[in-house]
Design an enzyme around this catalytic site. Structure first.
Site, PDB file in Angstrom:
ATOM      1  N   ARG A 114      -1.799  -1.180  -2.615  1.00 25.64           N
ATOM      2  CA  ARG A 114      -1.893   0.010  -1.750  1.00 25.64           C
ATOM      3  C   ARG A 114      -2.528  -0.329  -0.409  1.00 25.64           C
ATOM      4  NH1 ARG A 114      -3.476   4.316  -6.600  1.00 25.64           N
ATOM      5  NH2 ARG A 114      -1.320   4.610  -7.285  1.00 25.64           N
TER       6      ARG A 114
ATOM      7  N   TYR B 101       6.916   3.229  -1.935  1.00 29.18           N
ATOM      8  CA  TYR B 101       6.406   2.376  -3.010  1.00 29.18           C
ATOM      9  C   TYR B 101       4.882   2.321  -3.041  1.00 29.18           C
ATOM     10  CZ  TYR B 101       6.837  -1.587   0.427  1.00 29.18           C
ATOM     11  OH  TYR B 101       6.778  -2.424   1.513  1.00 29.18           O
ATOM     12  N   GLU B 102       4.359   1.827  -4.171  1.00 25.57           N
ATOM     13  CA  GLU B 102       2.922   1.827  -4.464  1.00 25.57           C
ATOM     14  C   GLU B 102       2.339   3.232  -4.488  1.00 25.57           C
ATOM     15  OE1 GLU B 102       2.474  -0.881  -5.542  1.00 25.57           O
ATOM     16  OE2 GLU B 102       3.937  -2.042  -4.448  1.00 25.57           O
ATOM     17  N   GLY B 103       3.168   4.197  -4.876  1.00 27.16           N
ATOM     18  CA  GLY B 103       2.736   5.594  -4.936  1.00 27.16           C
ATOM     19  C   GLY B 103       3.107   6.315  -3.665  1.00 27.16           C
TER      20      GLY B 103
ATOM     21  N   GLN C 170      -0.369   9.775  -3.600  1.00 23.31           N
ATOM     22  CA  GLN C 170      -1.651   9.408  -3.008  1.00 23.31           C
ATOM     23  C   GLN C 170      -2.474  10.653  -2.670  1.00 23.31           C
ATOM     24  OE1 GLN C 170      -2.594   6.259  -2.842  1.00 23.31           O
ATOM     25  NE2 GLN C 170      -0.608   5.531  -3.551  1.00 23.31           N
TER      26      GLN C 170
END
Length: 595
Positions: free
Chosen positions: A296, A440-442, A447
């Site tokens: 992140r 991506y990565e949330g 978030q």
């Protein structure tokens, strides 16, 4: 149009003037290994590699893309050779433990390397960036045998790493994953299932790829409480620790994507592949957060990178492109028209990019200092404070900087007019490459829920207060400084409003839990604007002390950019406060057929 140049002067400003990195390293006992001369030499050599090797491969890598053939992936021309240079120069080992072959330098220097490489060529940089999370996960949660087997090769860069989470039926809802892990007689596990969207899952740049995989044991409880974590190498290490026989994992295909064409996004099939448990059974998601949090912050760097490259390209173009006469008077009487940089709307777009790139750099470097403290401080209370700040600021950095990074990339394209839509300038690639960062990565929504729901409300505001206290202290310290008034007064007011809005949302959520989700994205963006305002205020006051020196123009620009940010961008918080208070009903009152 000039080639990419590392923004070294601004990096030095953040390190030396705003965040005092030399004192930071000294305090953590790193003054010898990270002295100013050593740091300067590292950054200079890395900048040469990024400008001369990586940047020239950015457009060609986008044009060529990766190719898949019977499970094998070939990266664009020059990528493999660039990676070999990267490994031979020792860059992968820079911030890792000496006992594992690393150079033992602070983590923050690795963040700066990632920024430079990512700005030069984000697709290429992803191959190296994911290895970092794999290393950290194995180091923190793996057994001694796993560390000895995998870490030295990953640190050297001979092997690379991935994270394998997503499946076709579950993206962020990992509790639904189906990949199985069946115990084998030798203590290993047979991993079976398919993972999608695996960045750098297969390529030709390294001799082995180490997959960090989430899967379920046969007796695992349902949901996220039944997920375990495994290391699954492409090639099983032999008795000497080198590449041995091929494991039962292969790349079924690669995706045809909007951007980042030079990086392979893979469908990975695990067919009874031999895997080894990392950490405790059914505690895999806890271990995986090590990887996910590193990723992140890495994605936050991507937001900065696209803002920086968009600004750099469009600034150069705006100086050269002539269109119309400046409304304030002729600027170039020898030409048929004036440069477009004299038009206020072009300046609006350029300065927005500048404010987000340079403000984002301050935030990310601050986060990197917190990581240094976590890793190196001998003071447990200081480490705890750094961990709390990092947990709070990570979702802001990831989501806010990628959102405004995409905005900046779009402004960059707009400055080119119709030429921005043409490939040769690189602006449209920058827009395409940046779009994935919000996914991506949330996603931004994930978030935002993590920030407001988990970090702020579940801690009863304590995690928020860690940062608002820093802002409050800063404002109090400078409240009598007349020159600081234009920055400190609005910042102090917003800092108070931040707490009031949080209380309002918390109270309304007691009646209706959907209020949290309804407010969360606006809350995150609101938080991001205030966070950057703090760093811009800090930068402006530092610059004011140096504005009469030999670099007057540089420091004047910092003060003026801070003023632009406070007067043109920070007022966005006003509308966000209104939308947050409007509640969930204007979203949830619709019947499905009415939407």
């Amino acid at each position: 149009m000039s080639d990419f140049k590392v923004p070294m002067r601004d990096m030095q400003f953040v390190m030396d003037d705003v965040l005092s990195f030399n004192a930071h390293f000294e305090r953590l006992g790193q003054g010898d290994v990270a002295s100013p001369d050593i740091v300067s030499a590292i950054l200079e050599e890395c900048s040469k590699f990024c400008e001369n090797v990586l940047a020239p491969l950015n457009a060609s890598g986008d044009e060529e893309g990766c190719t898949w053939n019977d499970g094998e992936v070939t990266t664009p021309a020059g990528f493999k050779e660039a990676y070999q240079q990267f490994v031979e120069a020792g860059w992968p080992s820079m911030t890792h433990h000496p006992e594992m072959g690393g150079q033992g330098l602070p983590e923050s220097l690795g963040t700066m390397l990632s920024e430079m490489a990512g700005s030069a060529n984000w697709s290429w940089g992803m191959y190296t960036g994911l290895s970092h999370g794999a290393m950290k996960t194995i180091d923190l949660h793996g057994t001694e045998e796993q560390r000895n087997t995998y870490l030295t090769k990953l640190v050297e860069g001979r092997w690379t790493g991935t994270m394998c989470l997503t499946e076709a039926h579950c993206g962020s809802d990992l509790g639904m994953l189906r990949t199985k892990a069946e115990p084998d007689a030798d203590g290993s596990y047979k991993i079976s299932g398919t993972k999608i969207f695996i960045s750098a899952g297969e390529h030709d740049m390294a001799e082995n790829i180490v997959h960090i995989v989430l899967a379920r044991l046969p007796d695992a409880p349902e949901g996220t409480k039944g997920i375990s974590l495994f290391v699954v190498p492409k090639f099983l290490p032999n008795d000497a620790g080198e590449v041995g026989e091929r494991n039962g994992v292969n790349c079924g295909s690669i995706e045809h994507k909007m951007g980042i064409h030079g990086n392979a996004t893979c469908v990975m099939n695990f067919d009874g592949a031999k895997g080894f448990l990392i950490g405790e059974p059914n505690r895999g998601l806890n271990c995986m957060f090590t990887f996910m949090n590193a990723a992140r912050i890495g994605t936050a760097v991507q937001g900065l990178a696209h803002a920086q490259i968009g600004y750099q390209k469009s600034l150069e173009y705006s100086k050269d492109r002539i269109q119309f006469r400046a409304l304030g008077g002729v600027k170039n009487p020898d030409a048929a028209a004036d440069s477009i940089i004299w038009h206020p709307d072009v300046r609006r777009m350029l300065l927005t990019q500048k404010a987000f790139a340079e403000g984002g750099r301050m935030l990310i470097y601050f986060l990197s200092q917190l990581i240094d403290i976590e890793n190196l401080s001998q003071d447990e209370e200081e480490k705890k404070e750094a961990n709390g700040l990092l947990a709070f600021l990570t979702p802001i950095a990831k989501a806010f900087l990628t959102e405004v990074g995409f905005e900046a990339a779009n402004h960059g394209l707009q400055c080119f007019g119709g030429h921005g839509y043409i490939k040769e300038w690189g602006a449209e690639q920058n827009v395409r490459d940046s779009r994935i960062s919000m996914l991506y990565e949330g996603t931004t929504g994930i978030q935002a829920l993590d920030l407001l729901g988990r970090k702020v409300l579940m801690s009863q505001g304590e995690m928020l207060k860690r940062f608002t206290k820093i802002i409050h202290k800063f404002c109090k310290e400078h409240e009598s400084n007349e020159a600081a008034k234009e920055f400190v007064e609005p910042l102090a007011a917003l800092n108070k409003e931040w707490g009031d809005l949080t209380m309002h949302i918390g109270l309304t959520a007691m009646e209706n839990q959907e209020e949290v989700s309804a407010a969360s994205c606006d809350y995150l963006m609101y938080s991001g604007y205030i966070t950057l305002a703090y760093f811009w205020a800090k930068a402006a006051l530092v610059a004011a002390d140096k504005v009469d020196g030999s670099e007057a123009s540089f420091y004047k620009s910092k003060i003026k950019t801070a003023r632009f940010y406070f007067q043109r961008i920070l007022p966005r918080t006003n509308s966000l406060a209104i939308t947050m208070k409007s509640g969930a009903n204007n979203l949830m009152d619709f019947e499905i057929e009415e939407i």
